[in-house]
Design an enzyme around this catalytic site. Structure first.
Site, mmCIF file in Angstrom:
data_model
loop_
_atom_site.group_PDB
_atom_site.id
_atom_site.type_symbol
_atom_site.label_atom_id
_atom_site.label_comp_id
_atom_site.label_asym_id
_atom_site.label_seq_id
_atom_site.Cartn_x
_atom_site.Cartn_y
_atom_site.Cartn_z
ATOM 1 N N GLU A 1 37.681 -12.590 -20.941
ATOM 2 C CA GLU A 1 36.519 -12.555 -21.839
ATOM 3 C C GLU A 1 36.934 -12.535 -23.307
ATOM 4 O OE1 GLU A 1 33.692 -9.416 -20.989
ATOM 5 O OE2 GLU A 1 32.633 -10.693 -19.581
ATOM 6 N N HIS B 1 53.190 -15.250 0.708
ATOM 7 C CA HIS B 1 53.000 -15.962 1.973
ATOM 8 C C HIS B 1 51.758 -16.846 1.940
ATOM 9 C CE1 HIS B 1 56.207 -13.557 3.880
ATOM 10 N NE2 HIS B 1 55.857 -12.711 2.930
ATOM 11 N N LYS C 1 23.111 -16.163 -17.137
ATOM 12 C CA LYS C 1 21.998 -15.206 -17.116
ATOM 13 C C LYS C 1 20.696 -15.908 -17.505
ATOM 14 C CE LYS C 1 24.895 -11.248 -18.381
ATOM 15 N NZ LYS C 1 25.212 -10.259 -19.399
HETATM 16 O O1 LIG Z 1 27.789 -2.478 -19.436
HETATM 17 P P1 LIG Z 1 26.857 -3.629 -19.339
HETATM 18 O O2 LIG Z 1 26.056 -3.843 -20.579
HETATM 19 O O3 LIG Z 1 25.986 -3.503 -18.110
HETATM 20 O O4 LIG Z 1 27.709 -4.926 -19.148
HETATM 21 C C1 LIG Z 1 28.545 -5.156 -18.072
HETATM 22 C C2 LIG Z 1 29.323 -6.443 -18.225
HETATM 23 O O5 LIG Z 1 28.472 -7.547 -18.140
HETATM 24 C C3 LIG Z 1 28.349 -8.481 -19.177
HETATM 25 O O6 LIG Z 1 27.655 -9.594 -18.769
HETATM 26 C C4 LIG Z 1 29.616 -8.819 -19.920
HETATM 27 O O7 LIG Z 1 30.102 -10.087 -19.707
HETATM 28 C C5 LIG Z 1 30.709 -7.823 -19.720
HETATM 29 O O8 LIG Z 1 31.527 -7.842 -20.863
HETATM 30 C C6 LIG Z 1 30.185 -6.453 -19.473
HETATM 31 O O9 LIG Z 1 31.259 -5.567 -19.321
#
Ligand SMILES: O=P(O)(O)OC[C@H]1O[C@H](O)[C@H](O)[C@@H](O)[C@@H]1O
Length: 453
Positions: free
Chosen positions: A289, A310, A424
């Site tokens: 990331e 393996h 998302k």
């Molecule tokens: O802690 P949160 O806000 O739930 O995020 C949890 C995770 O999901 C996101 O989509 C990011 O890509 C991550 O960098 C992050 O650690």
């Protein structure tokens, strides 16, 4: 206390020492930027001095919460995804007995994880497992709005409240989230959960030494002070004032960037102890990331050896020569197992009689390193003294600092992850989430164009 060591002699065939040293001033400037906030991502540098600044009160609050959760629960579910779960899992798995969940005489709860996928079967099986267990929940989300943990928490909260009532459930739920923002903060305030704050200036993948990692690790029964002490040692040893030749994080950052420029596009993190599997998962998020953006970045991969020798060994030995390896070697295992004599010797193993299993593992490690280097794979060796809190703390900070420097050397902002939003947006559009009406219309159009005819 012994420190982690790094052996880089097996990169010199590809990268002469003078080429590495030449990058010293640039790497030191990148390191300095992590302290003075003079480059991109300067709002997310809270992790840089974190180990040396955690206070006695902060340790105490985490330890007290861990004791109270431990006393009420036989199972604790850590709900979170990405940086809100991988650090805790990395350390707990590395330090736990390999058969922890099978131990019957327990002083510490079993730790299980949820909210790290959207698998319905996983959640069904977890709920079935928890139905007759005294369990508690640590719900972790920095944004407080991530779908995977939110879905899991909704289900687990219902189950817990049904089992023990709303008031007792409140004693068994701890939320770790932003100080003010997000749905989880709102929920925690309304439900009066015990909470811990993820500081604004620490991104998820750099948060393992905040309550995000420290609380689950303490609940699992491990010494968070030693973990942080190890990290603080590395914080000192990799400071911007430390000369490049002695600064392991800066050297590692330079080597991986110089190898990348020479076409080594994939870095494989290697371990010889399966307990480190999730440490590699944590490392993959940290570097993946941080660096994979602007159409650039080494692809971080990982293998567990000798297991994967393996399966993936063939590719590594003779496949496309675009890889290099970084091996985490553990100098001294925690236990001793000696290979016994066998009168019949049908397996032909009597030549190993009296040797520790680790001697065989170490020869596999050395033999593999030589074979892979001969096969055209540069090799960086990182040796930790033991698999314990102190060493893991060092390793965490070593990689965090290296990642910050490496991202700046690559010319990217190592502290954002804009690309993660693309899936998302599509998922929300497809699920017709309120507020995504325009995206829903667009994605439906795209799908109908794609599958037309
Ligand atoms: O802690 P949160 O806000 O739930 O995020 C949890 C995770 O999901 C996101 O989509 C990011 O890509 C991550 O960098 C992050 O650690």
């Amino acid at each position: 206390m012994s420190s982690i060591k790094m052996n880089i002699q097996h990169v010199y065939n590809w990268l002469p020492e003078e080429d590495i040293l030449r990058q010293g001033p640039t790497a030191t400037a990148c390191n300095q930027a992590l302290y003075d906030g003079s480059r991109e991502g300067s709002d997310f540098l809270g992790w840089v001095k974190l180990p040396s600044t955690i206070t006695e009160d902060q340790f105490k609050e985490i330890e007290d919460a861990a004791v109270s959760l431990r006393s009420a629960c036989k199972v604790v579910v850590v709900v979170g995804i990405g940086g809100s779960y991988l650090g805790a899992r990395a350390i707990i798995d590395a330090l736990n007995n390999s058969f922890d969940w099978l131990q019957t005489k327990r002083e510490r709860p079993v730790i299980v994880y949820a909210g790290n996928s959207l698998s319905e079967d996983y959640l069904y099986e977890l709920i079935k497992y928890l139905e007759d267990k005294d369990f508690g929940i640590i719900n972790i989300s920095k944004s407080g709005t991530t779908t995977e943990p939110a879905v899991a928490f909704r289900l687990l909260k219902d189950l817990l409240e049904e089992k023990v009532g709303k008031s007792e459930a409140r004693n068994r739920i701890i939320a770790i989230t932003d100080a003010e923002k997000g749905a989880l903060r709102t929920l925690a305030t309304i439900e009066k959960y015990k909470t811990f704050v993820i500081p604004d200036d620490i991104g998820g993948r750099y948060s393992v030494l905040t309550p995000v990692g420290l609380l689950p690790i303490a609940v699992a029964g491990f010494d968070i002070r030693k973990l942080v002490h190890g990290a603080a040692t590395m914080e000192k040893n990799t400071g911007a004032n430390v000369a490049f030749e002695y600064n392991l994080s800066a050297i590692y950052a330079v080597i991986r960037n110089e190898l990348y420029k020479k076409g080594k596009k994939i870095e494989i993190l290697v371990n010889y102890h399966p307990k480190l599997h999730y440490f590699a998962e944590w490392w993959k998020q940290l570097f993946g990331e941080s660096e994979g953006k602007d159409n650039k970045g080494i692809f971080p991969a990982a293998v567990d050896f000798t297991t994967d020798l393996h399966s993936m060994g063939q590719w590594i030995q003779e496949g496309e020569r675009t890889i290099f390896e970084t091996v985490i070697s553990i100098k001294e295992p925690n236990y001793k197992v000696v290979i016994p004599h066998d009168n019949q010797n049908l397996d032909g193993l009597n030549y190993l009689e009296g040797k520790r299993v680790d001697e065989v593992n170490k020869m596999a490690e050395l033999g593999t390193r030589i074979a892979h280097v001969d096969g055209g794979v540069p090799n960086i060796l990182i040796e930790i003294p033991k698999l314990d809190e102190e060493s893991l703390g060092q390793l965490i900070y070593f990689f965090e600092k290296a990642c910050g420097i490496s991202g700046y050397l690559l010319g990217v902002n190592p502290f954002n992850q804009p690309g993660v939003e693309a899936y998302k947006r599509n998922m929300f559009a497809l699920l017709e989430k309120p507020g995504y009406e325009e995206e829903t219309r667009a994605i439906k159009q795209k799908l109908s164009d794609l599958y037309k005819g």
